[in-house]
Design a protein around this motif. Structure first.
Motif, PDB file in Angstrom:
ATOM      1  N   MET A   1       0.843  -1.199   0.000  1.00  0.00           N
ATOM      2  CA  MET A   1       0.000   0.000   0.000  1.00  0.00           C
ATOM      3  C   MET A   1       0.871   1.239   0.000  1.00  0.00           C
ATOM      4  N   ASP A   2       0.418   2.259  -0.678  1.00  0.00           N
ATOM      5  CA  ASP A   2       1.099   3.540  -0.639  1.00  0.00           C
ATOM      6  C   ASP A   2       1.194   3.992   0.815  1.00  0.00           C
ATOM      7  N   PRO A   3       2.410   4.154   1.349  1.00  0.00           N
ATOM      8  CA  PRO A   3       2.531   4.523   2.755  1.00  0.00           C
ATOM      9  C   PRO A   3       1.882   5.850   3.076  1.00  0.00           C
ATOM     10  N   LEU A   4       1.719   6.711   2.076  1.00  0.00           N
ATOM     11  CA  LEU A   4       1.089   8.001   2.329  1.00  0.00           C
ATOM     12  C   LEU A   4      -0.361   7.843   2.775  1.00  0.00           C
ATOM     13  N   ILE A   5      -1.048   6.824   2.210  1.00  0.00           N
ATOM     14  CA  ILE A   5      -2.445   6.599   2.588  1.00  0.00           C
ATOM     15  C   ILE A   5      -2.522   6.133   4.039  1.00  0.00           C
ATOM     16  N   GLY A   6      -1.666   5.164   4.415  1.00  0.00           N
ATOM     17  CA  GLY A   6      -1.667   4.683   5.784  1.00  0.00           C
ATOM     18  C   GLY A   6      -1.322   5.774   6.776  1.00  0.00           C
ATOM     19  N   ASN A   7      -0.313   6.577   6.447  1.00  0.00           N
ATOM     20  CA  ASN A   7       0.067   7.674   7.325  1.00  0.00           C
ATOM     21  C   ASN A   7      -1.050   8.703   7.456  1.00  0.00           C
ATOM     22  N   ARG A   8      -1.766   8.935   6.350  1.00  0.00           N
ATOM     23  CA  ARG A   8      -2.871   9.892   6.382  1.00  0.00           C
ATOM     24  C   ARG A   8      -3.960   9.441   7.349  1.00  0.00           C
ATOM     25  N   LYS A   9      -4.253   8.142   7.344  1.00  0.00           N
ATOM     26  CA  LYS A   9      -5.260   7.618   8.266  1.00  0.00           C
ATOM     27  C   LYS A   9      -4.863   7.888   9.714  1.00  0.00           C
ATOM     28  N   LEU A  10      -3.602   7.662  10.030  1.00  0.00           N
ATOM     29  CA  LEU A  10      -3.135   7.890  11.398  1.00  0.00           C
ATOM     30  C   LEU A  10      -3.133   9.382  11.734  1.00  0.00           C
ATOM     31  N   GLU A  11      -2.751  10.210  10.769  1.00  0.00           N
ATOM     32  CA  GLU A  11      -2.769  11.657  10.982  1.00  0.00           C
ATOM     33  C   GLU A  11      -4.184  12.131  11.287  1.00  0.00           C
ATOM     34  N   HIS A  12      -5.149  11.622  10.536  1.00  0.00           N
ATOM     35  CA  HIS A  12      -6.536  12.022  10.757  1.00  0.00           C
ATOM     36  C   HIS A  12      -6.972  11.731  12.191  1.00  0.00           C
ATOM     37  N   LEU A  13      -6.677  10.543  12.670  1.00  0.00           N
ATOM     38  CA  LEU A  13      -7.068  10.188  14.030  1.00  0.00           C
ATOM     39  C   LEU A  13      -6.383  11.091  15.046  1.00  0.00           C
ATOM     40  N   ARG A  14      -5.113  11.352  14.845  1.00  0.00           N
ATOM     41  CA  ARG A  14      -4.389  12.203  15.791  1.00  0.00           C
ATOM     42  C   ARG A  14      -4.999  13.598  15.837  1.00  0.00           C
ATOM     43  N   ILE A  15      -5.309  14.165  14.667  1.00  0.00           N
ATOM     44  CA  ILE A  15      -5.856  15.517  14.616  1.00  0.00           C
ATOM     45  C   ILE A  15      -7.254  15.565  15.213  1.00  0.00           C
ATOM     46  N   VAL A  16      -8.084  14.584  14.871  1.00  0.00           N
ATOM     47  CA  VAL A  16      -9.454  14.549  15.400  1.00  0.00           C
ATOM     48  C   VAL A  16      -9.445  14.488  16.918  1.00  0.00           C
ATOM     49  N   TYR A  17      -8.470  13.757  17.470  1.00  0.00           N
ATOM     50  CA  TYR A  17      -8.398  13.611  18.924  1.00  0.00           C
ATOM     51  C   TYR A  17      -7.786  14.828  19.601  1.00  0.00           C
ATOM     52  N   SER A  18      -6.781  15.423  18.990  1.00  0.00           N
ATOM     53  CA  SER A  18      -5.981  16.422  19.708  1.00  0.00           C
ATOM     54  C   SER A  18      -6.281  17.876  19.352  1.00  0.00           C
ATOM     55  N   GLU A  19      -6.914  18.118  18.199  1.00  0.00           N
ATOM     56  CA  GLU A  19      -7.146  19.491  17.763  1.00  0.00           C
ATOM     57  C   GLU A  19      -8.636  19.849  17.846  1.00  0.00           C
ATOM     58  N   ASP A  20      -8.908  21.138  17.870  1.00  0.00           N
ATOM     59  CA  ASP A  20     -10.291  21.623  17.891  1.00  0.00           C
ATOM     60  C   ASP A  20     -10.794  21.683  16.450  1.00  0.00           C
ATOM     61  N   VAL A  21     -11.406  20.601  16.012  1.00  0.00           N
ATOM     62  CA  VAL A  21     -11.889  20.529  14.627  1.00  0.00           C
ATOM     63  C   VAL A  21     -13.405  20.364  14.558  1.00  0.00           C
ATOM     64  N   ALA A  22     -14.073  20.679  15.665  1.00  0.00           N
ATOM     65  CA  ALA A  22     -15.532  20.666  15.647  1.00  0.00           C
ATOM     66  C   ALA A  22     -16.032  21.983  15.077  1.00  0.00           C
ATOM     67  N   PHE A  23     -17.267  21.983  14.595  1.00  0.00           N
ATOM     68  CA  PHE A  23     -17.847  23.206  14.085  1.00  0.00           C
ATOM     69  C   PHE A  23     -18.056  24.202  15.224  1.00  0.00           C
ATOM     70  N   PRO A  24     -18.137  25.490  14.911  1.00  0.00           N
ATOM     71  CA  PRO A  24     -18.420  26.492  15.944  1.00  0.00           C
ATOM     72  C   PRO A  24     -19.747  26.206  16.633  1.00  0.00           C
TER      73      PRO A  24
END
Length: 372
Positions: A1-24
């Protein structure tokens, strides 16, 4: 698998958990403008309230789905396994994240296992596959059908995410009418229902009508009240212009309750799932009264799961109890009976409906007709 896709999946989870990405907080005001009517005499006993529904041939204990989040990397196997165990425990539906990684490198056993683990641990509830609408253009109908077979799915969700893709560094912005043609062809070949879903910006009447015209009868509105994937991709981007555009779009989309109204009005005969910030049982009840058949959540349970499996199960139990209690206080003894209960909508919501060409009287007949 393209490692970029796998890394993107992990990045998404990290950002969803750690950053304020909910709507106002605009949805808080919107929900406060949806008034359910308290009944001092509910004319039922709390113990007799029935939350069960039929969905994709299964009898679910509650009208809830853990909507598709992730998969495609060995580090995600445990997360999907835990989510599947929760779905099985509470007899609720569950979806998987985009299965594109399987198509990119079908021989990768860890990639396949990250999806198959769901069915293995959720044998008695619906499992929903997942693929991007734009991705359909790159693969044959047979390849897409095999995605369903590989995980023994009961339906295939096809997600629409133009907002996310236009900001994503690797974004694919091909969203022309060829998608309708491809899904129409797929409908003739696949032996499970197709669910058309957004990923956080909501489904409009126009979009629902397009897909309903070719035979789609399942929709997940995934409205703009929960996770904002435009902001998620902003955190991944190094492009200053894209980051600025993402900030401008921080409140872009159709809020979930309004998207439910649009979808129900334009597709009276369809099964509608309300997701996108439906993170408690009171909001669930409001969306079902407005016309949804069931509700879904993702980020809210993921955050609890990261804190611990017990925290995630406590969250589901609380969600169910909140829904049951709300139903008790408005005198609804079943999910179907929710549709006919009175609701008072604020002037802003009524004005939105009128400007969108939604006749309030016709809409009321449609939503109440769901109880029949």
């Amino acid at each position: 698998m393209d490692p970029l896709i796998g890394n993107r999946k992990l990045e998404h989870l990290r950002i969803v958990y750690s950053e304020d990405v909910a709507f106002p907080d605009l949805c808080d005001k919107l929900y406060s403008g949806i008034k359910l009517i308290h009944q001092g005499l509910p004319r039922l006993d709390y113990k007799d309230i029935d939350l069960s529904i039929e969905f994709l041939g299964y009898n679910l204990s509650a009208p809830i789905m853990i909507t598709g989040m992730t998969g495609g990397h060995s580090d995600l196997i445990k997360i999907n396994e835990s989510l599947a165990k929760i779905a099985e425990k509470y007899r609720i539906a569950i979806g998987v994240g985009s299965q594109r990684p399987i198509l990119v490198k079908p021989g990768d056993k860890d990639v396949l296992e990250s999806y198959r683990v769901v069915r293995r641990n959720a044998r008695n509830v619906p499992v929903i596959g997942n693929i991007g609408a734009n991705t359909l253009q790159d693969y044959s109908i047979d390849e897409i059908v095999r995605l369903v077979d590989m995980i023994d799915a009961d339906a295939l969700a096809i997600h629409l995410n133009p907002g996310q893709e236009v900001i994503q560094p690797e974004g694919d912005t091909r969203f022309g009418d060829v998608i309708l043609d491809k899904i129409g062809e797929l409908l003739d070949k696949i032996n499970v229902p197709i669910i058309v879903k957004e990923v956080g910006n909501g489904l409009s009447m126009e979009t629902v009508k397009h897909f309903r015209s070719i035979g789609v009868r399942y929709f997940d509105v995934a409205g703009a009240c929960g996770t904002n994937w435009i902001l998620v991709e902003k955190y991944r981007s190094s492009d200053k212009l894209k980051k600025k555009v993402a900030d401008r779009l921080a409140d872009w989309g159709i809020p979930t309750p309004l998207s439910v109204i649009e979808a129900r009005y334009s597709a009276p005969d369809s099964f509608i799932i309300a997701s996108g910030g439906v993170w408690d049982g009171v909001r669930a009840a409001k969306n079902i009264i407005l016309g949804a058949n069931m509700v879904g959540f993702a980020r809210s349970i993921l955050i609890k799961l990261i804190e611990g499996f017990d925290k995630a199960t406590e969250y589901v139990e609380s969600f169910i109890d909140e829904l049951r209690t709300t139903m008790f206080l408005i005198g609804a003894d079943s999910i179907k009976s929710l549709h006919s209960k009175p609701v008072v909508l604020s002037g802003d919501i009524r004005l939105y409906m009128v400007q969108r060409g939604i006749d309030p009287e016709v809409y009321e007949r449609i939503r109440k007709g769901l109880e029949a």
